[in-house]
Motif scaffolding. Structure first.
Motif, PDB file in Angstrom:
ATOM      1  N   GLY A  25       8.835  -6.181  11.187  1.00  0.00           N
ATOM      2  CA  GLY A  25       8.843  -5.777  12.589  1.00  0.00           C
ATOM      3  C   GLY A  25       9.234  -4.329  12.812  1.00  0.00           C
ATOM      4  N   LEU A  26      10.060  -3.762  11.929  1.00  0.00           N
ATOM      5  CA  LEU A  26      10.459  -2.364  12.074  1.00  0.00           C
ATOM      6  C   LEU A  26       9.318  -1.404  11.767  1.00  0.00           C
ATOM      7  CD1 LEU A  26      13.994  -2.510  10.410  1.00  0.00           C
ATOM      8  CD2 LEU A  26      13.456  -2.394  12.853  1.00  0.00           C
ATOM      9  N   LEU A  27       8.251  -1.913  11.178  1.00  0.00           N
ATOM     10  CA  LEU A  27       7.096  -1.083  10.845  1.00  0.00           C
ATOM     11  C   LEU A  27       5.994  -1.225  11.886  1.00  0.00           C
ATOM     12  CD1 LEU A  27       6.883  -1.660   6.987  1.00  0.00           C
ATOM     13  CD2 LEU A  27       8.122   0.099   8.251  1.00  0.00           C
ATOM     14  N   ASP A  28       6.361  -1.617  13.103  1.00  0.00           N
ATOM     15  CA  ASP A  28       5.418  -1.794  14.193  1.00  0.00           C
ATOM     16  C   ASP A  28       4.546  -0.550  14.344  1.00  0.00           C
ATOM     17  OD1 ASP A  28       4.258  -3.173  16.346  1.00  0.00           O
ATOM     18  OD2 ASP A  28       5.542  -2.115  17.774  1.00  0.00           O
ATOM     19  N   GLY A  29       3.255  -0.747  14.388  1.00  0.00           N
ATOM     20  CA  GLY A  29       2.320   0.366  14.503  1.00  0.00           C
ATOM     21  C   GLY A  29       1.824   0.891  13.165  1.00  0.00           C
ATOM     22  N   GLU A  30       2.468   0.493  12.069  1.00  0.00           N
ATOM     23  CA  GLU A  30       2.066   0.913  10.722  1.00  0.00           C
ATOM     24  C   GLU A  30       0.997  -0.058  10.218  1.00  0.00           C
ATOM     25  OE1 GLU A  30       1.970   3.438   7.916  1.00  0.00           O
ATOM     26  OE2 GLU A  30       3.984   3.542   8.763  1.00  0.00           O
ATOM     27  N   THR A  31      -0.070   0.452   9.650  1.00  0.00           N
ATOM     28  CA  THR A  31      -1.098  -0.396   9.062  1.00  0.00           C
ATOM     29  C   THR A  31      -0.616  -0.853   7.688  1.00  0.00           C
ATOM     30  OG1 THR A  31      -2.832   0.826  10.205  1.00  0.00           O
ATOM     31  CG2 THR A  31      -3.503  -0.522   8.334  1.00  0.00           C
ATOM     32  N   LEU A  32      -0.506  -2.166   7.515  1.00  0.00           N
ATOM     33  CA  LEU A  32      -0.060  -2.738   6.241  1.00  0.00           C
ATOM     34  C   LEU A  32      -1.185  -3.552   5.630  1.00  0.00           C
ATOM     35  CD1 LEU A  32       3.483  -3.977   7.315  1.00  0.00           C
ATOM     36  CD2 LEU A  32       2.918  -1.898   6.059  1.00  0.00           C
ATOM     37  N   ARG A  33      -1.373  -3.354   4.337  1.00  0.00           N
ATOM     38  CA  ARG A  33      -2.415  -4.073   3.594  1.00  0.00           C
ATOM     39  C   ARG A  33      -1.826  -4.580   2.278  1.00  0.00           C
ATOM     40  NH1 ARG A  33      -5.009   0.747   5.211  1.00  0.00           N
ATOM     41  NH2 ARG A  33      -6.534   0.373   6.836  1.00  0.00           N
ATOM     42  N   PRO A  34      -2.400  -5.658   1.726  1.00  0.00           N
ATOM     43  CA  PRO A  34      -1.958  -6.090   0.400  1.00  0.00           C
ATOM     44  C   PRO A  34      -2.049  -4.923  -0.580  1.00  0.00           C
ATOM     45  CG  PRO A  34      -3.387  -7.738   1.371  1.00  0.00           C
ATOM     46  CD  PRO A  34      -3.455  -6.518   2.277  1.00  0.00           C
ATOM     47  N   GLY A  35      -1.015  -4.763  -1.382  1.00  0.00           N
ATOM     48  CA  GLY A  35      -0.974  -3.669  -2.346  1.00  0.00           C
ATOM     49  C   GLY A  35      -0.171  -2.471  -1.873  1.00  0.00           C
ATOM     50  N   ASP A  36       0.157  -2.424  -0.558  1.00  0.00           N
ATOM     51  CA  ASP A  36       1.001  -1.339  -0.058  1.00  0.00           C
ATOM     52  C   ASP A  36       2.409  -1.485  -0.610  1.00  0.00           C
ATOM     53  OD1 ASP A  36      -0.977  -0.155   1.475  1.00  0.00           O
ATOM     54  OD2 ASP A  36      -0.349  -1.113   3.346  1.00  0.00           O
ATOM     55  N   TRP A  37       3.098  -0.363  -0.736  1.00  0.00           N
ATOM     56  CA  TRP A  37       4.483  -0.335  -1.180  1.00  0.00           C
ATOM     57  C   TRP A  37       5.369  -0.162   0.044  1.00  0.00           C
ATOM     58  CZ3 TRP A  37       5.789  -1.220  -6.156  1.00  0.00           C
ATOM     59  CH2 TRP A  37       4.778  -1.097  -7.115  1.00  0.00           C
ATOM     60  N   ILE A  38       6.409  -0.989   0.156  1.00  0.00           N
ATOM     61  CA  ILE A  38       7.351  -0.849   1.257  1.00  0.00           C
ATOM     62  C   ILE A  38       8.774  -0.848   0.710  1.00  0.00           C
ATOM     63  CG2 ILE A  38       5.871  -1.782   3.077  1.00  0.00           C
ATOM     64  CD1 ILE A  38       7.276  -4.457   2.741  1.00  0.00           C
ATOM     65  N   LEU A  39       9.630  -0.107   1.382  1.00  0.00           N
ATOM     66  CA  LEU A  39      11.040  -0.064   1.037  1.00  0.00           C
ATOM     67  C   LEU A  39      11.733  -1.174   1.807  1.00  0.00           C
ATOM     68  CD1 LEU A  39      13.318   1.453  -0.423  1.00  0.00           C
ATOM     69  CD2 LEU A  39      13.535   2.866   1.622  1.00  0.00           C
TER      70      LEU A  39
END
Length: 83
Positions: A25-39
């Motif tokens: 939820g804190l990444l609202d507006g960010e495009t996320l796809r399988p394979g992306d790296w997130i902290l």
């Protein structure tokens, strides 16, 4: 790995071989796809990072040795895999 169906704020992720549901939820507006790296910290995705940043962070964590191994063991023991 994937956004959980019916839960747009939850994603299933792989953390060093442990699958977990984390809040994105804190990444609202960010495009996320399988394979992306997130902290991730305490179950929340804080930011999307590139592969070089992810590798540097993993190298650092692996470099601290036993403390990292203990943390991974605790993570595996508390594994939450929704969906």
């Amino acid at each position: 790995m994937e956004i959980l169906p019916g839960h747009t704020d939850l994603a299933k992720v792989d953390v060093s071989g442990v699958r977990r549901a984390v809040n994105v939820g804190l990444l609202d507006g960010e495009t996320l796809r399988p394979g992306d790296w997130i902290l991730i910290h305490v179950g929340f995705a804080l930011s999307k990072i590139d592969e070089d940043e992810a590798k540097a962070a993993l190298d650092f964590l692996e470099g601290i040795g036993q403390a990292y191994d203990d943390e991974l063991a605790a993570l595996r023991d508390s594994s939450i895999d929704r969906g």
